[in-house]
Design a protein around this motif. Structure first.
Motif, short mmCIF file in Angstrom:
data_model
loop_
_atom_site.label_atom_id
_atom_site.label_comp_id
_atom_site.label_asym_id
_atom_site.label_seq_id
_atom_site.Cartn_x
_atom_site.Cartn_y
_atom_site.Cartn_z
N UNK A 74 29.89 34.22 33.37
CA UNK A 74 31.32 34.01 33.32
C UNK A 74 31.76 35.36 32.77
N UNK A 75 31.11 35.90 31.59
CA UNK A 75 31.40 37.13 31.10
C UNK A 75 31.48 38.33 31.89
N UNK A 76 30.23 38.67 32.94
CA UNK A 76 30.29 39.72 33.69
C UNK A 76 31.44 39.73 34.95
N UNK A 81 36.38 41.75 36.59
CA UNK A 81 37.81 41.51 37.15
C UNK A 81 38.78 42.40 36.12
N UNK A 82 38.40 42.30 34.88
CA UNK A 82 39.61 42.95 33.60
C UNK A 82 39.54 44.18 33.85
N UNK A 137 37.92 34.71 30.15
CA UNK A 137 37.37 36.10 30.00
C UNK A 137 38.36 37.38 30.23
N UNK A 138 38.78 37.26 31.46
CA UNK A 138 39.86 38.05 31.83
C UNK A 138 40.97 38.22 30.95
N UNK A 139 41.50 37.11 30.76
CA UNK A 139 42.86 37.19 29.98
C UNK A 139 42.54 37.64 28.66
N UNK A 140 41.52 37.49 28.22
CA UNK A 140 41.06 38.03 26.74
C UNK A 140 40.89 39.62 26.76
N UNK A 144 43.75 45.02 26.81
CA UNK A 144 43.30 46.35 25.86
C UNK A 144 42.79 47.28 26.82
N UNK A 145 42.12 46.94 28.05
CA UNK A 145 41.98 48.03 28.88
C UNK A 145 42.97 48.59 29.47
#
Lengths: 265, 268
Positions: A74-76, A81-82, A137-140, A144-145
Motif C-alpha cells: 500500500x505504501x509503494x 500515485x501521490x 497513503x495518497x491522501x496523507x 506536501x509534494x
C-alpha cells in the motif's frame, strides 16, 4: 608541532561525535532496563526483552517480513500515485494562474486538515481492501509534494525566464532548461517529506481502518501480552521510516547538492 | 518622522497604492472557488447518491443536529483540553531542549541524531506503547500529541538559535554583556522569528495528533465521535464533524499567525 596538535584535536572531536550519542544510547537503555527489570509487568518489557524480540522477529521466526511486505504494498502504490499527482498539480499551479486561483484555498485547507477523520468515508467508498489503504497513503502524502513543487518552481528567478524568452526560448525550452532544474531541490525535499507522510498514512490506515500487515501484528501481540514483541514491532517500523528517509537524503545530496527551500514538515 | 517611515514601509510592502486592490481580487477568486466547490458537492451529492458523499445541505443539517444535541461542544471541549496540555508540554520541552541544542554543540552531538530520527518516524505507531503506559487515561492522547509536535519544535528552535548572527553575540560580549543577557536580549528575540515557523507547524501537527490519537482510543473527543459515526456508516455526521475539525485547525493556525505578527513586528 601545530599539525600534530590539529590532528589530535580532530581525533578528539571525532571521539566526541561518536561517543556522545552512543553514551546517551547506553544510558537510556540502562535506565529502561533498571526501571523495568523488577516490575514483572506483562505490558511494559525490559530493554533486553525488546531487543531479543526484535532479533526473533527479524531472524529467528521471521514473523515480521510477511506483514511488513503486505503493509509496504500500500505504501509503494499510494506513494507513486501521490508523487505523480503531487508533482503534476504543483507544476500546474506554479505556471497556470487559473488553476492556482481555483486550487489555492483547497490546498490551504488540505494542509491544515487532519486526514484521519476522512478514513471512515474511504472505507464506505472502497471497502477494506488494499485500495482503501493506497488511497489513505495518497491522501496523507500528495499535498506536501504539491506545495513543495509549487514553491520550487515559483522560486526560480523570473529574470532567468525573461532572459531565455528574449533569446527566443519557447515555453517547452523554459520548462526543460530553467524551471525543472531550478525546482529540483525543492521537489526532492517535497518527495522526502511526502514519503514520511506516506509512512504515517500506512500506519494510520492499519491502526484505524483495517488491521492488516504491521497493524495486525501490533494488535495481536498486544492482545497476547507479548510486550517485548509489541515494542520490537514498533521499533522495526520506526527503523524502516528512518532508513527510507535517510536514503532520500542521500538521493537529494546526489541529485541536487545545492541549497533548497522547503515547505511543510 | 516615525509615522512617515512606517507609512512608506507599508506602501512599499503593499507594492504601491495600485496594488491595494490586488489581494481583494485574490480573495474574491478564492471565495468563488470555494463557493463553486460547495455547489459541485451539493450537485454530485444528489446526482450520484453515493453513500460516502451526502449532499452539502444534508451535512449542514447533521451539523445542526450535532450542535443542538451538545455532542459537538462537549467533545470539542475534551479535545481542546488535551490539545492545550499536549501543546504546552511540547512547547516547554521544545524551546528548552532546542535552545540547549542550538547553543551548545555537545548537546547537539549527543541528542541531535535521536531528535531527527524521531521526527521521521510515524507517530501513531507509538500509540500502542503509550497505551501500555497510560491505558485509557488522557495521558495516552496527550503523549500522541507530544510525539507529533515536540520534535519539530526542538529542531526549529535549535536552528533558530544556531543561525543567529554571531557578530551580534560578539558585539554584545565586547560591550560586557553576560551569558544571561546574551541569551535573553539577543538569542531569544532573534530566534523568535524562526522558532515561530516551528510553532505554526507544531499547532497544525497538534490538531492532527489530537484527532488521530482520539480515533485510535475511539472513546472520547471529536476523533472518538468520528470513529463512532464511521462505524455506523453515517457519512453526513462524519463529514459534519470533519468540517468542525477543519475550522478548529484553521482558527488555531490563524491565531498563531496573528500572535507571530504581533510578537515579531519589530523585524519588519
Amino acid at each position: 608541532m601545530a599539525v600534530a596538535a590539529a590532528r589530535r584535536r580532530r581525533q578528539e572531536e571525532r571521539l566526541w561525535a561518536w561517543g556522545l550519542p552512543l553514551g546517551v544510547f547506553a544510558v537510556g537503555a540502562g535506565l529502561w532496563e533498571l526501571a523495568t527489570i523488577n516490575s514483572e509487568s506483562l505490558i511494559i518489557p525490559t530493554f533486553s526483552q525488546t531487543m531479543v524480540g526484535l532479533y526473533q522477529l527479524l531472524f529467528q521466526t521471521g514473523q515480521l517480513w510477511g506483514p511488513l511486505l503486505l503493509s509496504n504494498q500500500a505504501l509503494v502504490l499510494g506513494y507513486v500515485l501521490a508523487v505523480t499527482v503531487g508533482v503534476g498539480l504543483g507544476l500546474g499551479m506554479a505556471r497556470a494562474r487559473w488553476l492556482e486561483s481555483i486550487a489555492d484555498p483547497y490546498v490551504h485547507m488540505m494542509l491544515a486538515m487532519p486526514t484521519a477523520p476522512l478514513i471512515p468515508l474511504v472505507m464506505m467508498a472502497l471497502g477494506l481492501g488494499i485500495e482503501s489503504r493506497v488511497l489513505i497513503v495518497f491522501l496523507f502524502a500528495f499535498i506536501y509534494i504539491t506545495v513543495n513543487t509549487r514553491a520550487g518552481v515559483r522560486n526560480v528567478d523570473p529574470g532567468l525566464i525573461e532572459m531565455a524568452r528574449s533569446f527566443g526560448a519557447s515555453e517547452a525550452d523554459v520548462w526543460r532548461r530553467i524551471l525543472i532544474p531550478g525546482a529540483v531541490p525543492a521537489i526532492l525535499a517535497g518527495l522526502r517529506i511526502g514519503l514520511g507522510r506516506a509512512v504515517n498514512g500506512m500506519v494510520v490506515a492499519e491502526l484505524l481502518l483495517v488491521a492488516t500487515g504491521i497493524g495486525n501484528l501490533l494488535l495481536e501481540f498486544r492482545a497476547a501480552f507479548h510486550s517485548g514483541l509489541l515494542f520490537a514491532t514498533v521499533l522495526a517500523v520506526a527503523l524502516e521510516a528512518i532508513v527510507l528517509l535517510a536514503l532520500m537524503r542521500v538521493l537529494e545530496d546526489r541529485l541536487a547538492p545545492w541549497a533548497s527551500s522547503v515547505v511543510g514538515d | 518622522m516615525a509615522s512617515v517611515a512606517a507609512e512608506a514601509a507599508r506602501v512599499r510592502r503593499a507594492g504601491g497604492p495600485r496594488a491595494l486592490w490586488r489581494p481583494l481580487r485574490g480573495s474574491a477568486m478564492q471565495g468563488l472557488a470555494l463557493l463553486g466547490g460547495v455547489v459541485l458537492w451539493e450537485a454530485f451529492g444528489w446526482l450520484l447518491a453515493l453513500p460516502w458523499l451526502p449532499p452539502f445541505s444534508k451535512v449542514v443539517a447533521a451539523l445542526g443536529q450535532l450542535i443542538q444535541s451538545g455532542e459537538i461542544l462537549g467533545n470539542l471541549a475534551v479535545s481542546l483540553r488535551t490539545l492545550v496540555v499536549g501543546f504546552s508540554l511540547s512547547l516547554v520541552v521544545g524551546l528548552v531542549v532546542g535552545a540547549l541544542m542550538g547553543r551548545y554543540r555537545r548537546v547537539e552531538q549527543a541528542i541531535g541524531i535521536y531528535v531527527n530520527a524521531l521526527l521521521f518516524t510515524p507517530s501513531l505507531v507509538f500509540a500502542p506503547i503509550f497505551f501500555a503506559f497510560f491505558h485509557l487515561s488522557d495521558w495516552t492522547r496527550i503523549a500522541v500529541i507530544v510525539k507529533y509536535v515536540v520534535f519539530i519544535l526542538i529542531i526549529n528552535t535549535a536552528t533558530a538559535i544556531r543561525t543567529t548572527d554571531p557578530a551580534l553575540v560578539e558585539m554584545a560580549r565586547s560591550f560586557g554583556a553576560t551569558e544571561r543577557q546574551i541569551f535573553l536580549r539577543i538569542l531569544l528575540p532573534a530566534s523568535l522569528l524562526i522558532a515561530f515557523a516551528g510553532i505554526r507547524l507544531g499547532v497544525g501537527r497538534a490538531v492532527k495528533g489530537m484527532i488521530t490519537g482520539e480515533m485510535f482510543i475511539a472513546f472520547v473527543g471529536l476523533g472518538g465521535v468520528v470513529q463512532k459515526y464511521g462505524s455506523q456508516f453515517d457519512a453526513s455526521r462524519v463529514l459534519a464533524i470533519s468540517l468542525v475539525i477543519l475550522v478548529v485547525a484553521l482558527v488555531l493556525g490563524t491565531a498563531v499567525q496573528a500572535l507571530d505578527r504581533r510578537l515579531t513586528r519589530w523585524a519588519d
